[in-house]
Scaffold this motif. Structure first.
Motif, mmCIF file in Angstrom:
data_model
loop_
_atom_site.group_PDB
_atom_site.id
_atom_site.type_symbol
_atom_site.label_atom_id
_atom_site.label_comp_id
_atom_site.label_asym_id
_atom_site.label_seq_id
_atom_site.Cartn_x
_atom_site.Cartn_y
_atom_site.Cartn_z
ATOM 1 N N THR A 194 -2.840 -4.335 -3.899
ATOM 2 C CA THR A 194 -2.545 -4.621 -2.493
ATOM 3 C C THR A 194 -1.373 -5.580 -2.359
ATOM 4 O O THR A 194 -0.453 -5.369 -1.561
ATOM 5 C CB THR A 194 -3.776 -5.214 -1.787
ATOM 6 N N ILE A 195 -1.397 -6.651 -3.160
ATOM 7 C CA ILE A 195 -0.312 -7.633 -3.098
ATOM 8 C C ILE A 195 0.994 -7.025 -3.602
ATOM 9 O O ILE A 195 2.071 -7.286 -3.051
ATOM 10 C CB ILE A 195 -0.683 -8.896 -3.907
ATOM 11 N N THR A 196 0.900 -6.204 -4.650
ATOM 12 C CA THR A 196 2.094 -5.541 -5.166
ATOM 13 C C THR A 196 2.705 -4.625 -4.107
ATOM 14 O O THR A 196 3.922 -4.587 -3.925
ATOM 15 C CB THR A 196 1.757 -4.720 -6.420
ATOM 16 N N GLU A 197 1.838 -3.896 -3.391
ATOM 17 C CA GLU A 197 2.306 -3.013 -2.320
ATOM 18 C C GLU A 197 2.979 -3.800 -1.213
ATOM 19 O O GLU A 197 4.037 -3.405 -0.698
ATOM 20 C CB GLU A 197 1.120 -2.210 -1.768
ATOM 21 N N MET A 198 2.387 -4.934 -0.851
ATOM 22 C CA MET A 198 2.978 -5.772 0.192
ATOM 23 C C MET A 198 4.331 -6.303 -0.249
ATOM 24 O O MET A 198 5.275 -6.376 0.554
ATOM 25 C CB MET A 198 2.032 -6.924 0.518
ATOM 26 N N SER A 199 4.439 -6.659 -1.524
ATOM 27 C CA SER A 199 5.710 -7.162 -2.056
ATOM 28 C C SER A 199 6.784 -6.081 -2.022
ATOM 29 O O SER A 199 7.931 -6.327 -1.612
ATOM 30 C CB SER A 199 5.520 -7.663 -3.494
ATOM 31 N N ALA A 200 6.406 -4.864 -2.448
ATOM 32 C CA ALA A 200 7.360 -3.760 -2.452
ATOM 33 C C ALA A 200 7.809 -3.421 -1.033
ATOM 34 O O ALA A 200 8.986 -3.129 -0.792
ATOM 35 C CB ALA A 200 6.735 -2.534 -3.119
ATOM 36 N N THR A 201 6.879 -3.479 -0.088
ATOM 37 C CA THR A 201 7.217 -3.196 1.315
ATOM 38 C C THR A 201 8.174 -4.244 1.860
ATOM 39 O O THR A 201 9.113 -3.925 2.609
ATOM 40 C CB THR A 201 5.936 -3.155 2.169
ATOM 41 N N ALA A 202 7.948 -5.510 1.482
ATOM 42 C CA ALA A 202 8.837 -6.582 1.929
ATOM 43 C C ALA A 202 10.247 -6.388 1.367
ATOM 44 O O ALA A 202 11.242 -6.593 2.074
ATOM 45 C CB ALA A 202 8.279 -7.933 1.502
ATOM 46 N N VAL A 203 10.317 -5.972 0.113
ATOM 47 C CA VAL A 203 11.629 -5.717 -0.502
ATOM 48 C C VAL A 203 12.337 -4.575 0.225
ATOM 49 O O VAL A 203 13.538 -4.659 0.520
ATOM 50 C CB VAL A 203 11.472 -5.390 -1.999
ATOM 51 N N GLU A 204 11.602 -3.513 0.515
ATOM 52 C CA GLU A 204 12.203 -2.389 1.248
ATOM 53 C C GLU A 204 12.775 -2.849 2.586
ATOM 54 O O GLU A 204 13.858 -2.437 2.993
ATOM 55 C CB GLU A 204 11.152 -1.300 1.494
ATOM 56 N N GLY A 205 12.008 -3.698 3.280
ATOM 57 C CA GLY A 205 12.475 -4.193 4.565
ATOM 58 C C GLY A 205 13.787 -4.942 4.444
ATOM 59 O O GLY A 205 14.698 -4.771 5.274
#
Length: 224
Positions: A54-65
């Motif tokens: 979950t945290i990894t997904e949130m991190s990847a989403t933040a990077v995409e943003g």
């Protein structure tokens, strides 16, 4: 050579010119590389961000943003050029149909779905675009969930999505779907709603792109 194969036939360019020419997908490839590099660097510097999926997904989403905040316009420009012909052909068919059926009955049209569909081009990240795609389908389903209306079958849902795409008259939808095909991560699509929403939009656009008679293919009610 493989990168140049799409849309490029025989050429008189020299090997040196071919090697120096930017590939058709160069901006997308560069964006993938930036996202991968920044995400890997972030997880290396902050290993706690990899402590759970979950945290990894949130991190990847933040990077995409962050990345698409800088590169979205450039990436979409490349995709728009690639899908220009098919999008222009679709818009011409939609405009012609709208002119011929200005007084069509819109009881089956969900205003909330139309509003949500119009938000997809305004979003600049895969997660935001997918969220609007899911909401778009949910509004259509909700529109037909009232007691006096039959629940939608899969085929009926496909036709209703086509109907809303035609009525909404949102330009460049093929480019929008191409963007999601390119950048939506498998982890996100496997959740269920997001993947189903994208597949439904893909099928609907394919149907519309291939149709030469919207009235026959979409608006006529089958007698069962």
């Amino acid at each position: 050579a493989d990168a140049l194969s799409g849309g490029v036939g025989q050429t008189s360019m020299s090997p040196e010119e071919i090697a120096a020419a930017p590939t058709i997908r160069s901006r997308r490839l560069d964006t993938h590389a930036v996202i991968k590099h920044v995400t890997a660097t972030l997880l290396e510097v902050r290993p706690g961000f990899a402590s759970s999926p979950t945290i990894t997904e949130m991190s990847a989403t933040a990077v995409e943003g962050l990345v698409f905040g800088e590169l979205y316009g450039s990436v979409m420009e490349e995709i728009l050029e690639e899908t220009r012909a098919v999008d222009e052909a679709l818009m011409a068919k939609i405009t012609s149909f709208a002119d011929e059926h200005a007084d069509m009955d819109r009881d089956d049209v969900s205003p909330n779905s139309l509003n949500t569909l119009a938000l997809i081009p305004e979003a600049h990240t895969p997660v935001d675009k997918l969220r609007y795609c899911v909401s778009f389908l949910e509004h259509i389903s909700g529109h037909f969930s009232s007691p006096n209306k039959k629940a939608l079958s899969a085929d009926s849902l496909l036709k209703m999505v086509c109907l809303h795409l035609v009525v909404a008259n949102v330009p460049r939808m093929n480019a929008e779907v191409a963007f999601l095909e390119e950048f939506a991560r498998d982890e996100r699509l496997l959740r269920g709603k997001e993947g189903y929403a994208l597949v439904t939009l893909q099928a609907s656009l394919h149907f519309l792109n291939a149709s030469n008679d919207f009235e026959r293919d979409i608006f006529l009610v089958d007698d069962e």
